[in-house]
Write a protein that holds these residues in place. Sequence first.
Motif, PDB file in Angstrom:
ATOM      1  N   ILE A   6      16.603 -13.404 -12.581  1.00 40.52           N
ATOM      2  CA  ILE A   6      17.696 -12.569 -12.088  1.00 40.52           C
ATOM      3  C   ILE A   6      17.944 -12.830 -10.600  1.00 40.52           C
ATOM      4  O   ILE A   6      19.088 -12.936 -10.144  1.00 40.52           O
ATOM      5  CB  ILE A   6      17.383 -11.079 -12.315  1.00 40.52           C
ATOM      6  CG1 ILE A   6      17.422 -10.764 -13.805  1.00 40.52           C
ATOM      7  CG2 ILE A   6      18.358 -10.191 -11.565  1.00 40.52           C
ATOM      8  CD1 ILE A   6      18.781 -10.910 -14.434  1.00 40.52           C
ATOM      9  N   VAL A   7      16.875 -12.947  -9.823  1.00 43.41           N
ATOM     10  CA  VAL A   7      17.007 -13.213  -8.390  1.00 43.41           C
ATOM     11  C   VAL A   7      17.733 -14.526  -8.163  1.00 43.41           C
ATOM     12  O   VAL A   7      18.641 -14.630  -7.316  1.00 43.41           O
ATOM     13  CB  VAL A   7      15.619 -13.235  -7.714  1.00 43.41           C
ATOM     14  CG1 VAL A   7      15.734 -13.707  -6.262  1.00 43.41           C
ATOM     15  CG2 VAL A   7      14.976 -11.855  -7.768  1.00 43.41           C
ATOM     16  N   VAL A   8      17.362 -15.558  -8.921  1.00 40.95           N
ATOM     17  CA  VAL A   8      18.015 -16.862  -8.776  1.00 40.95           C
ATOM     18  C   VAL A   8      19.484 -16.776  -9.163  1.00 40.95           C
ATOM     19  O   VAL A   8      20.352 -17.360  -8.508  1.00 40.95           O
ATOM     20  CB  VAL A   8      17.292 -17.919  -9.632  1.00 40.95           C
ATOM     21  CG1 VAL A   8      18.060 -19.238  -9.619  1.00 40.95           C
ATOM     22  CG2 VAL A   8      15.874 -18.127  -9.128  1.00 40.95           C
ATOM     23  N   ASN A   9      19.784 -16.020 -10.221  1.00 44.08           N
ATOM     24  CA  ASN A   9      21.159 -15.924 -10.705  1.00 44.08           C
ATOM     25  C   ASN A   9      22.053 -15.075  -9.805  1.00 44.08           C
ATOM     26  O   ASN A   9      23.278 -15.108  -9.954  1.00 44.08           O
ATOM     27  CB  ASN A   9      21.170 -15.332 -12.115  1.00 44.08           C
ATOM     28  CG  ASN A   9      21.059 -16.392 -13.186  1.00 44.08           C
ATOM     29  OD1 ASN A   9      22.026 -17.059 -13.519  1.00 44.08           O
ATOM     30  ND2 ASN A   9      19.857 -16.559 -13.707  1.00 44.08           N
ATOM     31  N   THR A  10      21.470 -14.324  -8.903  1.00 39.72           N
ATOM     32  CA  THR A  10      22.275 -13.486  -8.010  1.00 39.72           C
ATOM     33  C   THR A  10      22.276 -14.014  -6.580  1.00 39.72           C
ATOM     34  O   THR A  10      23.332 -14.332  -6.030  1.00 39.72           O
ATOM     35  CB  THR A  10      21.754 -12.032  -8.030  1.00 39.72           C
ATOM     36  OG1 THR A  10      20.334 -12.022  -7.765  1.00 39.72           O
ATOM     37  CG2 THR A  10      22.000 -11.393  -9.382  1.00 39.72           C
ATOM     38  N   SER A  11      21.104 -14.135  -5.984  1.00 37.96           N
ATOM     39  CA  SER A  11      21.037 -14.517  -4.572  1.00 37.96           C
ATOM     40  C   SER A  11      21.365 -15.985  -4.341  1.00 37.96           C
ATOM     41  O   SER A  11      21.804 -16.370  -3.252  1.00 37.96           O
ATOM     42  CB  SER A  11      19.644 -14.197  -4.015  1.00 37.96           C
ATOM     43  OG  SER A  11      18.646 -14.942  -4.689  1.00 37.96           O
ATOM     44  N   THR A  12      21.151 -16.820  -5.335  1.00 39.07           N
ATOM     45  CA  THR A  12      21.428 -18.265  -5.174  1.00 39.07           C
ATOM     46  C   THR A  12      22.439 -18.752  -6.207  1.00 39.07           C
ATOM     47  O   THR A  12      22.364 -19.896  -6.662  1.00 39.07           O
ATOM     48  CB  THR A  12      20.123 -19.083  -5.280  1.00 39.07           C
ATOM     49  OG1 THR A  12      19.569 -18.907  -6.599  1.00 39.07           O
ATOM     50  CG2 THR A  12      19.118 -18.646  -4.241  1.00 39.07           C
TER      51      THR A  12
END
Length: 222
Positions: A6-12
């Motif tokens: 989720i972090v990768v799909n949002t912040s990056t």
Amino acid sequence: MVTFAIVVNTSTAKSLPLVQIFVLILHIVGLFAIIIPLLVMGPSYNTGEKALLQFYNGGNWSTVGLATMIGLLTPLGTMLGFDCAVHMSEEIRDASDTLPRSIFWGVLLNILLGYLAVFTLCFTITDPSAIVDTPTKYPFIQLFYNITNSYAATNTMSAIIIIALVSAVIAEIATASRQVWSFARDQGLPFSSFLAKVDPRFPIPLNAIIVSFISGVVYLAD
């Protein structure tokens, strides 16, 4: 794993294409980084007859045929992700041309690499029961250690598989969120107005990604 995806799909989100290129390189190079040591360092190998024609019923199923069919579930799972690119079509240039090509080459490449990996395992696993009953609970880890006799090599080879699995989760979250968003845009889901909303500050369907994350957590907790 899901949280990291989720972090990768949002912040990056803007860097997802670069992430996928890195994953493709890791996928190909990592496979050879695993199978070459197995083939070169293996102390012994199965004969062609044993490797390709002998079946192993390690789960004590009622018949060998049933054991074979159940054993096929895992490799079949690796063939389920080729449609992911379709759900990202609205974010792809020349999708009508690019998508069929990417799916075709993705299937072809993974068939070739998959058979290479399967044949390697069939010829190097000389005693299936020795790795199935491993205290690690993961037979592939025990196989790596039995052949290399090195914790460093075993950890490195296992890390390649773990990173590949995490990368697959990143792709699954991306495609699932776009699928949720597209259905919601067409008023096909409850709370469609919320799920279809795209915040101008983020070039991604953030609400759909959050719902996909919650759904994944609920599924894992079930």
